[in-house]
Design a protein around this motif. Structure first.
Motif, PDB file in Angstrom:
ATOM      1  N   LYS A 112       0.856  -1.187   0.000  1.00 34.55           N
ATOM      2  CA  LYS A 112       0.000   0.000   0.000  1.00 34.55           C
ATOM      3  C   LYS A 112       0.893   1.240   0.000  1.00 34.55           C
ATOM      4  CE  LYS A 112      -3.633  -2.347   2.678  1.00 34.55           C
ATOM      5  NZ  LYS A 112      -2.857  -3.576   3.024  1.00 34.55           N
ATOM      6  N   VAL A 113       0.778   2.044  -1.048  1.00 42.29           N
ATOM      7  CA  VAL A 113       1.622   3.230  -1.189  1.00 42.29           C
ATOM      8  C   VAL A 113       0.759   4.489  -1.144  1.00 42.29           C
ATOM      9  CG1 VAL A 113       3.268   4.469  -2.644  1.00 42.29           C
ATOM     10  CG2 VAL A 113       3.307   1.952  -2.565  1.00 42.29           C
ATOM     11  N   LEU A 114       1.115   5.403  -0.263  1.00 41.79           N
ATOM     12  CA  LEU A 114       0.458   6.707  -0.184  1.00 41.79           C
ATOM     13  C   LEU A 114       1.384   7.734  -0.826  1.00 41.79           C
ATOM     14  CD1 LEU A 114      -1.705   8.701   0.862  1.00 41.79           C
ATOM     15  CD2 LEU A 114      -0.394   8.830   2.985  1.00 41.79           C
ATOM     16  N   VAL A 115       0.969   8.297  -1.942  1.00 38.51           N
ATOM     17  CA  VAL A 115       1.767   9.297  -2.641  1.00 38.51           C
ATOM     18  C   VAL A 115       1.467  10.671  -2.058  1.00 38.51           C
ATOM     19  CG1 VAL A 115       2.145  10.457  -4.847  1.00 38.51           C
ATOM     20  CG2 VAL A 115       1.902   7.965  -4.768  1.00 38.51           C
ATOM     21  N   VAL A 116       2.513  11.386  -1.694  1.00 34.93           N
ATOM     22  CA  VAL A 116       2.367  12.730  -1.146  1.00 34.93           C
ATOM     23  C   VAL A 116       2.930  13.709  -2.170  1.00 34.93           C
ATOM     24  CG1 VAL A 116       2.907  14.265   0.775  1.00 34.93           C
ATOM     25  CG2 VAL A 116       2.638  11.816   1.173  1.00 34.93           C
ATOM     26  N   ASP A 167       1.110  17.570 -10.927  1.00 36.32           N
ATOM     27  CA  ASP A 167      -0.094  16.838 -11.315  1.00 36.32           C
ATOM     28  C   ASP A 167       0.194  15.605 -12.168  1.00 36.32           C
ATOM     29  OD1 ASP A 167      -1.748  18.470  -9.964  1.00 36.32           O
ATOM     30  OD2 ASP A 167      -2.615  19.466 -11.698  1.00 36.32           O
ATOM     31  N   GLU A 168       0.950  15.796 -13.234  1.00 37.38           N
ATOM     32  CA  GLU A 168       1.134  14.699 -14.174  1.00 37.38           C
ATOM     33  C   GLU A 168       1.903  13.545 -13.554  1.00 37.38           C
ATOM     34  OE1 GLU A 168       2.167  14.002 -18.867  1.00 37.38           O
ATOM     35  OE2 GLU A 168       2.395  15.979 -17.968  1.00 37.38           O
ATOM     36  N   TYR A 169       2.818  13.855 -12.662  1.00 35.78           N
ATOM     37  CA  TYR A 169       3.543  12.797 -11.980  1.00 35.78           C
ATOM     38  C   TYR A 169       2.591  11.946 -11.141  1.00 35.78           C
ATOM     39  CZ  TYR A 169       7.905  15.124 -13.270  1.00 35.78           C
ATOM     40  OH  TYR A 169       8.940  15.681 -13.965  1.00 35.78           O
ATOM     41  N   VAL A 170       1.625  12.593 -10.490  1.00 35.58           N
ATOM     42  CA  VAL A 170       0.694  11.845  -9.653  1.00 35.58           C
ATOM     43  C   VAL A 170      -0.238  10.997 -10.510  1.00 35.58           C
ATOM     44  CG1 VAL A 170      -1.013  12.000  -7.826  1.00 35.58           C
ATOM     45  CG2 VAL A 170       0.835  13.644  -7.936  1.00 35.58           C
ATOM     46  N   TYR A 171      -0.616  11.515 -11.666  1.00 39.97           N
ATOM     47  CA  TYR A 171      -1.418  10.715 -12.599  1.00 39.97           C
ATOM     48  C   TYR A 171      -0.677   9.422 -12.935  1.00 39.97           C
ATOM     49  CZ  TYR A 171      -2.921   9.062 -17.155  1.00 39.97           C
ATOM     50  OH  TYR A 171      -3.287   8.257 -18.195  1.00 39.97           O
ATOM     51  N   GLU A 172       0.606   9.526 -13.205  1.00 34.56           N
ATOM     52  CA  GLU A 172       1.393   8.343 -13.525  1.00 34.56           C
ATOM     53  C   GLU A 172       1.499   7.420 -12.313  1.00 34.56           C
ATOM     54  OE1 GLU A 172       2.260   7.405 -16.384  1.00 34.56           O
ATOM     55  OE2 GLU A 172       1.851   9.229 -17.508  1.00 34.56           O
ATOM     56  N   ALA A 173       1.589   8.006 -11.113  1.00 37.45           N
ATOM     57  CA  ALA A 173       1.663   7.189  -9.907  1.00 37.45           C
ATOM     58  C   ALA A 173       0.374   6.410  -9.695  1.00 37.45           C
ATOM     59  CB  ALA A 173       1.953   8.078  -8.695  1.00 37.45           C
ATOM     60  N   LEU A 174      -0.766   7.018 -10.033  1.00 32.46           N
ATOM     61  CA  LEU A 174      -2.048   6.330  -9.936  1.00 32.46           C
ATOM     62  C   LEU A 174      -2.033   5.088 -10.815  1.00 32.46           C
ATOM     63  CD1 LEU A 174      -5.543   7.936  -9.989  1.00 32.46           C
ATOM     64  CD2 LEU A 174      -5.036   6.033 -11.495  1.00 32.46           C
ATOM     65  N   LEU A 203      -2.118  12.348  -1.033  1.00 31.15           N
ATOM     66  CA  LEU A 203      -2.273  13.364  -0.011  1.00 31.15           C
ATOM     67  C   LEU A 203      -1.411  14.553  -0.407  1.00 31.15           C
ATOM     68  CD1 LEU A 203      -3.803  13.546   2.733  1.00 31.15           C
ATOM     69  CD2 LEU A 203      -1.626  13.007   3.835  1.00 31.15           C
ATOM     70  N   LEU A 204      -1.924  15.745  -0.195  1.00 33.58           N
ATOM     71  CA  LEU A 204      -1.167  16.939  -0.518  1.00 33.58           C
ATOM     72  C   LEU A 204      -0.204  17.280   0.617  1.00 33.58           C
ATOM     73  CD1 LEU A 204      -4.043  19.113  -1.992  1.00 33.58           C
ATOM     74  CD2 LEU A 204      -2.526  17.509  -3.157  1.00 33.58           C
ATOM     75  N   LYS A 205       0.928  17.863   0.271  1.00 31.06           N
ATOM     76  CA  LYS A 205       1.939  18.160   1.283  1.00 31.06           C
ATOM     77  C   LYS A 205       1.509  19.247   2.257  1.00 31.06           C
ATOM     78  CE  LYS A 205       6.234  16.411  -0.596  1.00 31.06           C
ATOM     79  NZ  LYS A 205       7.636  16.714  -0.970  1.00 31.06           N
ATOM     80  N   SER A 209      -8.897   3.027   0.156  1.00 31.05           N
ATOM     81  CA  SER A 209      -8.027   3.945  -0.573  1.00 31.05           C
ATOM     82  C   SER A 209      -8.328   5.374  -0.141  1.00 31.05           C
ATOM     83  CB  SER A 209      -8.234   3.804  -2.080  1.00 31.05           C
ATOM     84  OG  SER A 209      -9.580   4.064  -2.419  1.00 31.05           O
ATOM     85  N   LEU A 210      -7.382   6.247  -0.389  1.00 26.03           N
ATOM     86  CA  LEU A 210      -7.516   7.632   0.028  1.00 26.03           C
ATOM     87  C   LEU A 210      -7.245   8.536  -1.166  1.00 26.03           C
ATOM     88  CD1 LEU A 210      -7.712   9.742   2.408  1.00 26.03           C
ATOM     89  CD2 LEU A 210      -5.215   9.607   2.477  1.00 26.03           C
ATOM     90  N   ILE A 211      -8.256   9.284  -1.570  1.00 27.87           N
ATOM     91  CA  ILE A 211      -8.077  10.245  -2.651  1.00 27.87           C
ATOM     92  C   ILE A 211      -8.609  11.583  -2.173  1.00 27.87           C
ATOM     93  CG2 ILE A 211      -8.401  10.730  -5.094  1.00 27.87           C
ATOM     94  CD1 ILE A 211      -9.434   7.926  -5.464  1.00 27.87           C
ATOM     95  N   ALA A 212      -7.732  12.546  -2.030  1.00 29.80           N
ATOM     96  CA  ALA A 212      -8.198  13.878  -1.654  1.00 29.80           C
ATOM     97  C   ALA A 212      -9.142  14.377  -2.736  1.00 29.80           C
ATOM     98  CB  ALA A 212      -7.010  14.829  -1.516  1.00 29.80           C
ATOM     99  N   PRO A 213     -10.302  14.916  -2.380  1.00 30.69           N
ATOM    100  CA  PRO A 213     -11.245  15.409  -3.384  1.00 30.69           C
ATOM    101  C   PRO A 213     -10.613  16.362  -4.383  1.00 30.69           C
ATOM    102  CG  PRO A 213     -12.275  15.398  -1.231  1.00 30.69           C
ATOM    103  CD  PRO A 213     -10.818  15.066  -1.013  1.00 30.69           C
TER     104      PRO A 213
END
Length: 220
Positions: A79-83, A89-96, A104-106, A125-129
């Motif tokens: 289980k990986v939580l990306v911060v 944005d685009e990096y997080v899309y790829e992480a998804l 989670l936002l920093k 799962s956790l997705i910030a709105p």
């Protein structure tokens, strides 16, 4: 006890995460890493319940590290939580796509970080709105295959479709319950049914699925 590995190349931020998490009776940070390769090796060795992963790190970025720990083909995905921050944005899309269980936002509060650990550790799962609405919406066009194998309309009931749309719009279970005037436990049941029927692992995949099949669009 929830065991955690924290990976961030900024020592100050990493120390802050460790301090916040270790202050909880039910959370223990068992390892730290300052680059993606070290994060991967440390997590594979210690097998923590959750890995807190920064996106942009030296040697190996957090996206590739996430893919190696939780991506398709990994026998025992973690289980990986990306911060992250919105300018990545685009990096997080790829992480998804790489298999992240949450975002989670920093600038999140310590309480949000702690709650996020517990949420992901118990299998949710956790997705910030904000991430759902701004990130997934922005890259929705890339998420749609030409011919989805199974359409939500043919697999889900009308009520389940409503719940899936609200999930994709970034609503929490409590917000969905309020919107549909039903109980929170009922929402959990609907979410479980949706994941089972569509063969999805978690809410993150449900969001991607909703965009892929055109159930929701960035303009919704």
């Amino acid at each position: 006890m929830i065991t955690v590995v924290v990976a961030d190349d900024q020592a100050l931020i990493r120390t802050g995460f460790v301090t916040i998490l270790d202050s909880q009776d039910d959370i223990s940070v068992v390892g730290e890493a300052s680059d993606g390769r070290s994060a991967t090796e440390t997590a594979q060795r210690l097998r923590p319940d959750v890995v807190v992963m920064d996106v942009r790190m030296p040697v190996m970025d957090g996206i590739e590290a996430t893919r190696r720990l939780a991506g398709a083909g990994v026998e025992e995905p973690m289980k990986v939580l990306v911060v992250t921050t919105f300018n990545l944005d685009e990096y997080v899309y790829e992480a998804l796509r790489a298999g992240a269980a949450g975002f989670l936002l920093k600038d999140a509060s310590p309480q949000q970080l702690i709650a996020g650990m517990r949420t992901i550790a118990r299998g949710d799962s956790l997705i910030a709105p904000e991430v759902t609405r701004r990130l997934i919406g922005r890259y929705a066009a890339r998420l749609r295959p030409a011919n989805p194998a199974v359409t939500a309309g043919s697999a889900l009931t009308p009520r389940e479709l409503e719940v899936l749309r609200l999930i994709a719009a970034g609503h929490s279970n409590a917000e969905i319950a309020a919107e549909l005037v039903i109980g929170a436990e009922t929402v959990k049941t609907y979410v479980s049914r949706i994941l089972t029927k569509l063969h999805l692992r978690d809410r993150v995949q449900a969001v991607v699925y909703a965009y892929r099949t055109g159930l929701i669009s960035p303009n919704d």
